[in-house]
Motif scaffolding. Structure first.
Motif, PDB file in Angstrom:
ATOM      1  N   LYS A  35       3.190   2.894  13.044  1.00 21.27           N
ATOM      2  CA  LYS A  35       2.042   3.510  13.739  1.00 21.27           C
ATOM      3  C   LYS A  35       1.450   4.641  12.892  1.00 21.27           C
ATOM      4  CE  LYS A  35       0.598   5.589  18.094  1.00 21.27           C
ATOM      5  NZ  LYS A  35      -0.243   6.597  17.468  1.00 21.27           N
ATOM      6  N   ILE A  36       2.342   5.472  12.299  1.00 19.09           N
ATOM      7  CA  ILE A  36       1.859   6.598  11.479  1.00 19.09           C
ATOM      8  C   ILE A  36       1.025   6.085  10.314  1.00 19.09           C
ATOM      9  CG2 ILE A  36       2.609   8.433   9.899  1.00 19.09           C
ATOM     10  CD1 ILE A  36       5.036   8.831  11.797  1.00 19.09           C
ATOM     11  N   LEU A  37       1.501   5.042   9.650  1.00 18.71           N
ATOM     12  CA  LEU A  37       0.778   4.519   8.496  1.00 18.71           C
ATOM     13  C   LEU A  37      -0.492   3.770   8.901  1.00 18.71           C
ATOM     14  CD1 LEU A  37       3.790   3.268   6.324  1.00 18.71           C
ATOM     15  CD2 LEU A  37       2.576   5.439   6.169  1.00 18.71           C
ATOM     16  N   MET A  38      -0.422   3.043  10.004  1.00 20.86           N
ATOM     17  CA  MET A  38      -1.612   2.318  10.470  1.00 20.86           C
ATOM     18  C   MET A  38      -2.704   3.272  10.921  1.00 20.86           C
ATOM     19  SD  MET A  38      -1.228  -1.009  10.126  1.00 20.86           S
ATOM     20  CE  MET A  38      -2.301  -1.805  11.325  1.00 20.86           C
ATOM     21  N   ASP A  39      -2.298   4.469  11.397  1.00 19.55           N
ATOM     22  CA  ASP A  39      -3.267   5.450  11.880  1.00 19.55           C
ATOM     23  C   ASP A  39      -4.002   6.177  10.755  1.00 19.55           C
ATOM     24  OD1 ASP A  39      -1.488   6.568  14.909  1.00 19.55           O
ATOM     25  OD2 ASP A  39      -2.738   4.802  14.483  1.00 19.55           O
ATOM     26  N   ILE A  40      -3.521   6.015   9.535  1.00 22.70           N
ATOM     27  CA  ILE A  40      -4.217   6.638   8.399  1.00 22.70           C
ATOM     28  C   ILE A  40      -5.471   5.814   8.111  1.00 22.70           C
ATOM     29  CG2 ILE A  40      -4.084   7.189   5.932  1.00 22.70           C
ATOM     30  CD1 ILE A  40      -1.034   7.531   6.313  1.00 22.70           C
TER      31      ILE A  40
ATOM     32  N   GLY B 196       0.948   2.438  -8.396  1.00 20.27           N
ATOM     33  CA  GLY B 196      -0.187   2.562  -7.484  1.00 20.27           C
ATOM     34  C   GLY B 196       0.156   2.362  -6.037  1.00 20.27           C
ATOM     35  N   CYS B 197       1.424   2.549  -5.666  1.00 19.69           N
ATOM     36  CA  CYS B 197       1.887   2.417  -4.290  1.00 19.69           C
ATOM     37  C   CYS B 197       2.114   3.827  -3.747  1.00 19.69           C
ATOM     38  CB  CYS B 197       3.177   1.604  -4.260  1.00 19.69           C
ATOM     39  SG  CYS B 197       3.775   1.218  -2.608  1.00 19.69           S
ATOM     40  N   VAL B 198       1.383   4.204  -2.694  1.00 23.80           N
ATOM     41  CA  VAL B 198       1.447   5.580  -2.201  1.00 23.80           C
ATOM     42  C   VAL B 198       2.864   5.887  -1.696  1.00 23.80           C
ATOM     43  CG1 VAL B 198       0.574   7.199  -0.468  1.00 23.80           C
ATOM     44  CG2 VAL B 198      -0.996   5.602  -1.603  1.00 23.80           C
ATOM     45  N   PRO B 199       3.526   6.915  -2.248  1.00 21.36           N
ATOM     46  CA  PRO B 199       4.892   7.236  -1.805  1.00 21.36           C
ATOM     47  C   PRO B 199       4.914   7.761  -0.363  1.00 21.36           C
ATOM     48  CG  PRO B 199       4.397   8.247  -3.940  1.00 21.36           C
ATOM     49  CD  PRO B 199       3.105   7.763  -3.380  1.00 21.36           C
ATOM     50  N   VAL B 200       5.914   7.296   0.389  1.00 18.74           N
ATOM     51  CA  VAL B 200       6.182   7.806   1.736  1.00 18.74           C
ATOM     52  C   VAL B 200       7.531   8.515   1.667  1.00 18.74           C
ATOM     53  CG1 VAL B 200       6.554   7.230   4.158  1.00 18.74           C
ATOM     54  CG2 VAL B 200       4.883   5.921   2.806  1.00 18.74           C
ATOM     55  N   LEU B 201       7.516   9.842   1.712  1.00 12.85           N
ATOM     56  CA  LEU B 201       8.729  10.634   1.523  1.00 12.85           C
ATOM     57  C   LEU B 201       9.389  10.889   2.872  1.00 12.85           C
ATOM     58  CD1 LEU B 201       7.372  13.256  -1.063  1.00 12.85           C
ATOM     59  CD2 LEU B 201       8.144  10.909  -1.436  1.00 12.85           C
ATOM     60  N   ILE B 202      10.642  10.455   2.974  1.00 13.29           N
ATOM     61  CA  ILE B 202      11.437  10.729   4.186  1.00 13.29           C
ATOM     62  C   ILE B 202      12.691  11.453   3.707  1.00 13.29           C
ATOM     63  CG2 ILE B 202      12.479   9.771   6.266  1.00 13.29           C
ATOM     64  CD1 ILE B 202      10.840   7.247   5.878  1.00 13.29           C
TER      65      ILE B 202
ATOM     66  N   ARG C 263       0.830  -1.203   0.000  1.00 13.03           N
ATOM     67  CA  ARG C 263       0.000   0.000   0.000  1.00 13.03           C
ATOM     68  C   ARG C 263       0.865   1.254   0.000  1.00 13.03           C
ATOM     69  NH1 ARG C 263      -2.910  -3.206   3.709  1.00 13.03           N
ATOM     70  NH2 ARG C 263      -2.508  -1.925   5.550  1.00 13.03           N
ATOM     71  N   TYR C 264       1.980   1.207   0.742  1.00 13.75           N
ATOM     72  CA  TYR C 264       2.879   2.350   0.838  1.00 13.75           C
ATOM     73  C   TYR C 264       4.298   1.919   0.455  1.00 13.75           C
ATOM     74  CZ  TYR C 264      -0.876   4.370   3.699  1.00 13.75           C
ATOM     75  OH  TYR C 264      -2.077   4.845   4.158  1.00 13.75           O
ATOM     76  N   CYS C 265       5.007   2.803  -0.237  1.00  9.94           N
ATOM     77  CA  CYS C 265       6.408   2.540  -0.621  1.00  9.94           C
ATOM     78  C   CYS C 265       7.276   3.673  -0.091  1.00  9.94           C
ATOM     79  CB  CYS C 265       6.542   2.441  -2.139  1.00  9.94           C
ATOM     80  SG  CYS C 265       5.783   0.956  -2.824  1.00  9.94           S
ATOM     81  N   ILE C 266       8.312   3.310   0.644  1.00  7.05           N
ATOM     82  CA  ILE C 266       9.166   4.326   1.270  1.00  7.05           C
ATOM     83  C   ILE C 266      10.159   4.868   0.251  1.00  7.05           C
ATOM     84  CG2 ILE C 266      10.861   4.767   3.089  1.00  7.05           C
ATOM     85  CD1 ILE C 266       9.458   2.708   4.773  1.00  7.05           C
ATOM     86  N   CYS C 267      10.312   6.189   0.239  1.00  4.23           N
ATOM     87  CA  CYS C 267      11.210   6.897  -0.681  1.00  4.23           C
ATOM     88  C   CYS C 267      12.147   7.763   0.159  1.00  4.23           C
ATOM     89  CB  CYS C 267      10.407   7.762  -1.648  1.00  4.23           C
ATOM     90  SG  CYS C 267       9.010   6.919  -2.408  1.00  4.23           S
ATOM     91  N   PRO C 268      13.201   7.166   0.728  1.00  3.21           N
ATOM     92  CA  PRO C 268      14.122   7.952   1.542  1.00  3.21           C
ATOM     93  C   PRO C 268      15.238   8.563   0.688  1.00  3.21           C
ATOM     94  CG  PRO C 268      14.726   5.660   1.695  1.00  3.21           C
ATOM     95  CD  PRO C 268      13.546   5.739   0.734  1.00  3.21           C
ATOM     96  N   SER C 269      15.778   9.678   1.123  1.00  3.18           N
ATOM     97  CA  SER C 269      16.952  10.224   0.452  1.00  3.18           C
ATOM     98  C   SER C 269      18.123   9.273   0.614  1.00  3.18           C
ATOM     99  CB  SER C 269      17.328  11.584   1.052  1.00  3.18           C
ATOM    100  OG  SER C 269      16.323  12.526   0.817  1.00  3.18           O
ATOM    101  N   GLY C 270      19.048   9.321  -0.362  1.00  5.44           N
ATOM    102  CA  GLY C 270      20.312   8.607  -0.244  1.00  5.44           C
ATOM    103  C   GLY C 270      21.411   9.627  -0.032  1.00  5.44           C
ATOM    104  N   TYR C 271      22.487   9.516  -0.842  1.00  8.07           N
ATOM    105  CA  TYR C 271      23.497  10.565  -0.787  1.00  8.07           C
ATOM    106  C   TYR C 271      22.876  11.913  -1.118  1.00  8.07           C
ATOM    107  CZ  TYR C 271      27.248   7.065  -0.621  1.00  8.07           C
ATOM    108  OH  TYR C 271      28.081   6.050  -0.254  1.00  8.07           O
ATOM    109  N   GLU C 272      21.930  11.882  -2.056  1.00  9.46           N
ATOM    110  CA  GLU C 272      21.252  13.113  -2.451  1.00  9.46           C
ATOM    111  C   GLU C 272      19.763  12.954  -2.203  1.00  9.46           C
ATOM    112  OE1 GLU C 272      24.951  14.728  -3.544  1.00  9.46           O
ATOM    113  OE2 GLU C 272      23.004  15.607  -3.052  1.00  9.46           O
ATOM    114  N   VAL C 273      19.039  14.069  -2.272  1.00  9.95           N
ATOM    115  CA  VAL C 273      17.644  14.053  -1.841  1.00  9.95           C
ATOM    116  C   VAL C 273      16.718  13.305  -2.802  1.00  9.95           C
ATOM    117  CG1 VAL C 273      17.762  16.118  -0.400  1.00  9.95           C
ATOM    118  CG2 VAL C 273      17.364  16.364  -2.866  1.00  9.95           C
ATOM    119  N   ALA C 274      17.009  13.322  -4.100  1.00  6.84           N
ATOM    120  CA  ALA C 274      16.097  12.721  -5.071  1.00  6.84           C
ATOM    121  C   ALA C 274      16.208  11.203  -5.079  1.00  6.84           C
ATOM    122  CB  ALA C 274      16.377  13.271  -6.463  1.00  6.84           C
TER     123      ALA C 274
END
Length: 784
Positions: free
Chosen positions: A728-733, A691-697, A669-680
């Motif tokens: 918890k954050i994602l389950m609370d949605i 169709g996987c909701v991005p989770v931006l960190i 349902r959710y896919c994590i998109c964390p920064s690496g060396y750079e933000v993108a």
């Protein structure tokens, strides 16, 4: 000038304007009368005195008829006009190698594009140039080791069919006033795919072999020139004859029928006069040995041509030609017997005797004649930015054009404002932006429509692929190549810089890092100099950069090093619009002027197979991530969530072998998109595609198109400090909110899709729209 936007195999589009047969007939009569005058002038040349020439007057026995040659050359300079078909895109068309054994292909194409002989009116042309590179066809189209030439032949045949359908000139003469130029060995064979090409057209070939249907009465033999560094620097010149202790030299691979015979008779002889090697000893310099030798052997290999002939002339070493069925370059003008030695294959055993029997006086004449003939084989201005066209326009015209352009933009600003305030949603046959995913859908739509109606962009023509006018299209940084390719053929492009609202700097930072950077050197100087030199060239050749100090110019870069390289040009990072994937405010990204663009990973160069996924009810996994550990955020994520025995949270450093990365995205349902060396990161777009909701960190990241899109309605943004609370954050949605986000993300997908050709509202147009918005906020003045 006829303006065509087209390429082979779907690269672009074609627009043809027909002309009447009567005009063709009239133009043909004029052209043929013109050529008849030329023939008469040349015929009379032998009877006249030597024509004065400030640069050079051909003279001496090296020319069959120096006065006739000179008159013909002067008539060519005065009259010849060549039309270059505009169809086709680099790297197969309008481009060729300039640092290669076959460098003459790229050199000629590059120089022909900017030559004074070029005409943009095909009805004034005496000749028509087919600007494809056989070398690039072999590199781009041919499948190595396949031994299947079908696709290569089809590429050439399709091009001829295209120009024959789009223009009347090929069919008018059946190709007789057309020419191709190729140095690659396979060129004759590929040309056979088009009967009228090899039967009627002029083929300028290095492989000028009469046993392979080379016709000296129609075809042209051209020299094979090897330029390791892309220029002749360090190649021309050598010591005088009295400082050449070696009689004859050769070193080279054993291929073809002639070289084995040469090596069989002369390799490893204990004779200081005859230095012949299959493999040059490590302590020897190839060019050094040429400069020490009086004669240099130039045997055929698999094919008749060899760069050694020109290398010998460059370095003052008399060429010894051992070839069968070879038509020597420019032999219709040059008498090669006066500055080279030709030895039949059967006389190879007598090589030393033949050369020793040449009197010293005759050798000295040949060497001196060869040095004089060198000018006819030299290459100028290759390997850098070869720009000969300058545009000089009066200050009054610039002022007038600027006033018009700025008034034009003012009207656009007013229209956007009025549309947004007073009107209902504008009708649009393709798409009407609507919903909470847009900050202001009516303003966006109005602005987009004004962009389509108004915006014109000038693409600087300076620079050659692969660093300029080219970029990767199958890569994490694919957006660079995709944008450059689409911009070159876009309807937004204008070829009149005085009509341009924006100026595009068509270099690829990714290609600069691949071509210019020395791996592991940690030295960025050459890369920064490349970008800086380009700005210097366009600012010297055009007035537009200096007029605005770059404020109406833009670059586009997805590579992580884009911002740092831009810092080499103060006005580029301070004034110009930088469209960057690495949109990091802690690294001087300015959201009011710069543009954030999405990083899109296209393994196959297209989105096929990447778009689409199951509905929310068929996504059993709560959240997924897999990726390398680099940068400050990913280690924290993995520290808290890797290898948890929790079926809801699937987070990996290394994806297990039995799992599919894209398959896991489609199950989540959710896919994590964390920064690496750079933000993108490309995960954000991959999530939208599947169709996987991005989770931006991310920290300090300006999300792409966030001046138009409200990302909070179709993604989740989590601060780094809340990583421990991820589940918890994602389950609370609430499920209802998640379903809305997922549905909205699918709707927003269109703004991140790559299409060929581009479609309205897709990623190419969204990038342009973001740049357009920045241009609307800048007013350019003439400083007088």
């Amino acid at each position: 000038m006829l303006n065509y936007h087209l390429s082979i195999n779907g690269y672009g589009h074609l627009n043809v304007t027909p002309k009447s047969q009567k005009i063709y007939s009239s133009n043909l009569e004029m052209l043929e009368a013109n050529l008849a005058q030329v023939r008469a002038e040349i015929k009379e040349a032998q009877k006249r005195k030597v024509t004065q020439d400030p640069d050079y007057i051909p003279n001496g026995p090296m020319y069959w008829k120096p006065k006739v040659f000179h008159r013909s050359y002067l008539e060519m300079e005065k009259r010849l006009k060549i039309y270059i078909y505009e169809e086709g895109e680099p790297p197969v068309f309008h481009f060729g190698p300039c640092k290669h054994t076959y460098a003459i292909e790229g050199i000629f194409i590059q120089n022909m594009e900017v030559s004074g002989f070029r005409t943009f009116d095909p009805n004034k042309a005496h000749l028509f140039f087919l600007p494809f590179s056989i070398t690039m066809i072999t590199q781009v189209i041919y499948i190595p080791e396949s031994h299947d030439w079908t696709q290569m032949k089809n590429t050439a045949a399709d091009y001829i069919n295209l120009i024959a359908q789009s223009h009347p000139y090929w069919n008018r003469s059946l190709g007789a006033d057309h020419f191709m130029l190729a140095c690659h060995d396979w060129a004759p064979e590929i040309s056979f795919a088009i009967p009228n090409l090899y039967n009627n057209s002029i083929r300028a070939l290095c492989n000028a072999n009469t046993s392979e249907q080379f016709d000296p009465s129609r075809d042209v033999s051209i020299p094979e020139i090897h330029l390791p560094g892309g220029s002749t620097d360090g190649l021309t010149g050598g010591p005088p004859p009295n400082k050449r202790p070696i009689l004859v030299f050769y070193a080279g691979g054993v291929h073809g029928p002639i070289r084995p015979i040469l090596l069989q008779h002369w390799e490893n002889k204990s004779d200081p006069d005859v230095q012949i090697y299959k493999y040059l000893p490590q302590n020897m310099s190839y060019y050094g040995m040429m400069r020490k030798s009086r004669y240099c052997i130039c045997p055929s290999g698999y094919e008749v041509a060899s760069p050694r002939m020109v290398e010998g002339l460059y370095m003052g070493c008399v060429p010894v030609l051992i070839k069968d069925n070879y038509v020597i370059p420019f032999s219709d003008v040059l008498n090669w017997e006066t500055f080279a030695v030709t030895i039949p294959v059967q006389d190879i055993p007598n090589l030393k005797k033949i050369l020793m029997d040449i009197p010293m006086k005759r050798y000295l004449k040949m060497q001196r004649n060869g040095v004089q003939m060198r000018r006819h084989f030299e290459v100028k201005n290759v390997g850098g930015l070869n720009v000969t066209r300058t545009h000089q326009t009066s200050q009054k015209i610039f002022s007038s054009n600027l006033d018009k352009l700025e008034a034009n933009l003012a009207q656009a600003r007013a229209a956007i404002k009025n549309e947004a305030q007073w009107r209902n949603a504008t009708q649009d046959p393709d798409y009407v932006p609507n919903g909470p995913m847009y900050w202001n859908p009516k303003v966006f739509h109005s602005s987009y429509l004004e962009m389509e109606k108004t915006l014109k962009i000038y693409v600087y023509e300076e620079g050659d692929p692969p660093v300029f006018h080219f970029g990767p299209c199958k890569h994490t940084y694919a957006i660079e190549g995709i944008f450059i390719q689409n911009m070159e053929v876009s309807g937004f492009r204008t070829f009149d810089p005085n009509k341009a609202h924006l100026f595009f700097l068509p270099f690829s930072i990714t290609m600069i890092t691949q071509v210019i950077y020395i791996p592991d050197s940690h030295d960025w100087t050459l890369m920064k100099n490349t970008a800086s030199d380009y700005i210097n060239v366009i600012s010297q050749n055009h007035p537009y950069w200096n007029r605005s100090l770059g404020a109406d110019h833009f670059m586009l870069a997805c590579h992580d090093w884009g911002p740092e390289i831009s810092f080499a040009i103060p006005n580029l990072h301070k004034n110009a619009i930088r469209a960057l994937c690495n949109a990091n405010t802690s690294e001087k990204f300015n959201p009011s002027r710069d543009v954030s663009i999405p990083e899109i990973h296209l393994p196959g160069g297209i989105t096929e197979g990447l778009i689409g996924g199951p509905p929310p009810s068929k996504r059993p996994i709560l959240v997924f991530y897999a990726g390398g550990v680099h940068g400050p955020i990913r280690p924290i994520l993995l520290q808290h969530w890797e290898n948890k025995s929790d079926p809801d949270v699937q987070i990996y450093k290394y994806l297990p072998q039995n799992m599919s990365y894209y398959g896991m995205m489609r199950k989540s349902r959710y896919c994590i998109c964390p920064s690496g060396y750079e933000v993108a990161s490309p995960r954000m777009v991959e999530g939208l595609y599947m169709g996987c909701v991005p989770v931006l960190i991310k920290d300090n990241y300006v999300i792409p198109f966030s001046d138009v899109l409200n990302w909070e309605t179709f993604s989740v943004i989590i601060p780094v400090k809340d990583i421990p609370n991820l589940k918890k954050i994602l389950m609370d949605i609430p499920m209802r909110q998640y379903v809305k986000m997922q549905r909205r993300g699918i709707q927003m997908r269109r703004h991140f899709e790559v299409n060929s050709p581009p479609k309205r509202f897709d990623v190419f147009h969204m990038i342009l729209h973001s740049i357009w918005l920045r241009r609307l906020n800048v007013q350019v003045h003439d400083e007088r």
